[in-house]
Design a protein around this motif. Structure first.
Motif, PDB file in Angstrom:
ATOM      1  N   GLY A 158       0.838  -1.415   0.120  1.00 31.22           N
ATOM      2  CA  GLY A 158      -0.223   0.035  -0.103  1.00 31.22           C
ATOM      3  C   GLY A 158       0.892   1.066  -0.143  1.00 31.22           C
ATOM      4  N   ILE A 160       1.631  -2.730   6.464  1.00 34.16           N
ATOM      5  CA  ILE A 160       0.486  -1.903   5.644  1.00 34.16           C
ATOM      6  C   ILE A 160       1.406  -0.332   5.873  1.00 34.16           C
ATOM      7  N   TYR A 161       1.675   0.263   4.710  1.00 32.02           N
ATOM      8  CA  TYR A 161       2.143   1.601   4.836  1.00 32.02           C
ATOM      9  C   TYR A 161       1.629   2.367   5.426  1.00 32.02           C
ATOM     10  N   SER A 193      -5.234  -2.006   1.079  1.00 33.76           N
ATOM     11  CA  SER A 193      -3.999  -2.319   1.714  1.00 33.76           C
ATOM     12  C   SER A 193      -4.285  -3.458   2.726  1.00 33.76           C
TER      13      SER A 193
END
Ligand code: 5AD
Ligand code: SF4
Length: 469
Positions: free
Chosen positions: A334, A362-363, A383
């Motif tokens: 993501g 997850i970013y 994501s």
């Protein structure tokens, strides 16, 4: 070449020792402490240094955080959830203060080093007694003294990038020890806050590292974990020709039974290092090599300075030099602009490499980093779906890669009793995979040989073949 970064002067370190002695004598100082640690191994080791300093100031550990007179939160800010968890727990402790007004609350670590955080603490979190950043850790005694003497909240955040030598350390485990070889990071991966909070990359002198390793060896340490944000570029800026590979060779010669290191950057993984791993007796056959993404387009936007092909070539070379090597990685999904195709590239890379384990994230946008202001932030539901797919894929792959250990002999550094039985112990094999085997209290802290007979989830099951090595 002249050194850019200064080791903290002996006079300054001695001054801190006298502050610690002064705190010890204060009649109203806290008597017990509890440390809450978030984040990576660097932070875990900083907490061991905090414990060392606290004990020098005369405090002793409390069994529970609610019972301690002094609670210190060593924070992380690499992702938003680490930060929120810390702030939630700190605020919870404020309630405990209502029944125990003498309770002192302290916060330190990466979060404090974030721009604007010191002001925020002074305004919104006034119940915090003292706060200091990673750059001030060695000045903890002085800050503590000031807070106790003035009775006011004391917040200290410096940005100077120094190297403190000779801090007291209270190690959590005797058999496996952390040893910092470098501080900070200069890579500025576009998603990462670390270079902003941990400062510029700076290496310790090899003589200081070797001295510490020798002492650990004398104290009976079986394993040394070398620490740094990017250990592969160790030595840069020291001007004496030392490299990470050369440092490893020296440590290998010293005879430390097991040597591990964290973390590596694929762009700095040299042939010299791979050769050193091949030639060494004591460096464990394992490598944590964060890839972050399998898409060249995303790797470029992340400012990682390698492509998927370069990564795969490094993996091939490592496997040639050290057959059976255990590989692990970090992956972000993501990242801004990550398309379905980019994500498929990551899935394919994971399939192609066959990691023994992968840490997936997850970013999380971090204020002040380049990626936080990039357009095309990926929606949370996308994501989440991607990380679930990735975790499922990796779980299946792991079951396959770990099968190579079945029937093999493995040496395990025993950490403690297994959670499920008091006739079984568990620890890490040479490839950094968890192993559970039949054993007893006397095995804890020792290296024990076993044969791998089964695989349960992600743990290898072993039958002991010989005694303590
Ligand atoms: N969001 C998500 N994951 C991150 N990491 C670092 N910064 C971020 C971020 N902003 C991950 C990387 C790194 C690991 C320690 O944390 O994968 O290797
Ligand atoms: Fe962050 Fe990249 Fe440095 Fe690792 S190498 S600490 S991911 S900036």
């Amino acid at each position: 070449m002249e050194r850019i970064y200064q080791v903290v002067s002996e006079e300054d370190m001695a001054r801190q020792k006298s502050f610690a002695a002064a705190v010890r004598e204060l009649p109203h100082r806290p008597e017990t402490y509890f440390i809450v640690t978030y984040g990576c191994q660097m932070n875990a080791h900083d907490s061991e240094k905090l414990a060392g300093i606290l004990e020098e100031m005369g405090l002793i550990p409390a069994a529970k955080r609610e019972e301690a007179d002094f609670v210190i939160f060593n924070t992380c800010c690499v992702r938003d959830n680490a930060e929120r968890r810390a702030l939630g727990n700190i605020t919870w402790l404020r309630e405990v203060r209502k029944t125990r007004p003498e309770l002192m609350i302290a916060v330190c670590g990466c979060m404090i080093q974030e721009p604007g955080m010191a002001e925020k603490i002074l305004k919104q979190y006034r119940f915090i007694n003292l706060a200091f950043g990673t750059a001030n850790l060695h000045r903890f005694p002085e800050i503590m003294y000031e807070a106790l003497e003035s009775g006011r909240n004391t917040v200290k955040v410096d940005t100077q990038d120094v190297i403190p030598e000779g801090l007291p350390v209270q190690r959590l485990r005797k058999e496996s020890a952390y040893l910092t070889i470098m501080y900070g990071c200069d890579n500025f991966c576009s998603y990462c806050i670390v270079p902003y909070v941990r400062g510029r990359e700076r290496s310790r002198e090899p003589s200081a590292v070797l001295r510490e390793a020798e002492q650990l060896l004398k104290d009976g340490t079986k394993e040394i974990m070398l620490l740094g944000q990017n250990v592969n570029s160790y030595g840069k800026g020291l001007g004496n020709g030392i490299t990470f590979a050369k440092l490893l060779k020296e440590l290998d010669r010293m005879g430390v039974p097991r040597i591990r290191f964290m973390t590596s950057h694929p762009k700095d993984l040299s042939d010299e290092l791979i050769d050193a791993m091949h030639d060494s007796k004591h460096i464990l056959p394992q490598f944590h090599l964060p890839v972050q993404s399998g898409s060249d387009r995303i790797l470029k936007k992340m400012n990682r300075h390698y492509t998927r092909d370069i990564y795969m070539e490094r993996v091939r070379k490592l496997r040639e030099a050290v057959p059976g090597i255990g590989l692990s990685t970090d992956i972000i999904v993501g990242f801004p602009g990550e398309t379905e195709e980019d994500f498929r590239d990551t899935m394919n890379l994971v399939r192609d490499v066959g990691f023994d384990s992968a840490f997936t994230f997850i970013y999380s946008p971090r204020v002040g980093t380049l990626a936080a202001s990039m357009e095309e932030q990926v929606a949370a539901d996308i994501s989440t779906r991607r990380i679930e797919e990735l975790i499922a894929l990796q779980e299946g792959i792991q079951q396959e890669t770990l099968k190579r250990f079945l029937g093999q002999e493995e040496e395990v550094l025993v950490e403690g009793f297994s959670k499920r039985s008091d006739e079984a112990v568990s620890g890490k094999g040479r490839h950094a995979v968890s192993v559970t085997l039949n054993g007893e209290a006397a095995d804890i802290g020792n290296i024990v040989k076993c044969r791998i007979t089964a695989l349960k989830h992600n743990t290898l099951m072993g039958e002991r073949t010989a005694g303590v090595k």
